[in-house]
Design a protein around this motif. Sequence first.
Motif, short mmCIF file in Angstrom:
data_model
loop_
_atom_site.label_atom_id
_atom_site.label_comp_id
_atom_site.label_asym_id
_atom_site.label_seq_id
_atom_site.Cartn_x
_atom_site.Cartn_y
_atom_site.Cartn_z
N GLU A 269 0.80 -1.22 0.00
CA GLU A 269 0.00 0.00 0.00
C GLU A 269 0.84 1.27 0.00
N ILE A 270 1.98 1.25 0.67
CA ILE A 270 2.74 2.48 0.87
C ILE A 270 4.05 2.50 0.09
N ALA A 271 4.86 1.47 0.22
CA ALA A 271 6.21 1.50 -0.35
C ALA A 271 6.26 1.10 -1.82
N TYR A 272 5.39 0.19 -2.25
CA TYR A 272 5.45 -0.29 -3.63
C TYR A 272 5.41 0.84 -4.66
N GLY B 137 13.69 8.27 -3.77
CA GLY B 137 12.61 7.89 -2.87
C GLY B 137 13.09 7.83 -1.44
N THR B 138 12.24 8.20 -0.51
CA THR B 138 12.56 8.16 0.91
C THR B 138 11.37 7.60 1.68
N THR C 71 8.96 -2.83 11.29
CA THR C 71 8.32 -2.56 10.00
C THR C 71 9.36 -2.41 8.90
N MET C 72 10.48 -1.78 9.20
CA MET C 72 11.51 -1.57 8.18
C MET C 72 12.33 -2.84 7.93
N ARG D 246 12.06 -6.11 1.12
CA ARG D 246 11.08 -6.13 0.01
C ARG D 246 11.48 -5.12 -1.07
N ALA D 247 11.89 -3.93 -0.64
CA ALA D 247 12.30 -2.90 -1.60
C ALA D 247 13.54 -3.33 -2.38
#
Length: 100
Positions: free
Chosen positions: A10-13, A25-26, A40-41, A56-57
Motif C-alpha cells: 500500500e505504501i512502499a510499492y 525515494g525516501t 516494520t523496516m 522487500r524494496a
Amino acid sequence: EHNTEQIYNEIAYPLVEGVTEGYNGTIFAYGQTGSGKSFTMQGVVDPSTQKGIIPRAFEHIFESVQCAENAKFLVRASYLEIYNEDVRDLLGADTKQKLE
C-alpha cells in the motif's frame, strides 16, 4: 493490524516503482520508542508476510534491474537512525558510531 506485506504493497510499492523509473525515494519511519518502526523496516524472515520494507524494496529494485535491457543502474541506499539528535548509519560497519 496490518502485516508488513500489506504495508509494503500500500505504501512502499508505488514509491519503489518510482525509484525504478529514476526518481529518488525516501521512507521516513517516525514514532515513539518501541512503536514498531524497526520491525516494520527490517521485519523477520519467517513468516515471509513479516519480511520488512527494506528487504522487500531491495528485492523489488533488483528484480527490475535484472529485467531491464540496454540500461545501466546505480543503486545507492542509506539506513539512518536519528535519536536524541545523534545520527547513526545502520548499514555502516560500526552501527554504534555517531555521524557528524
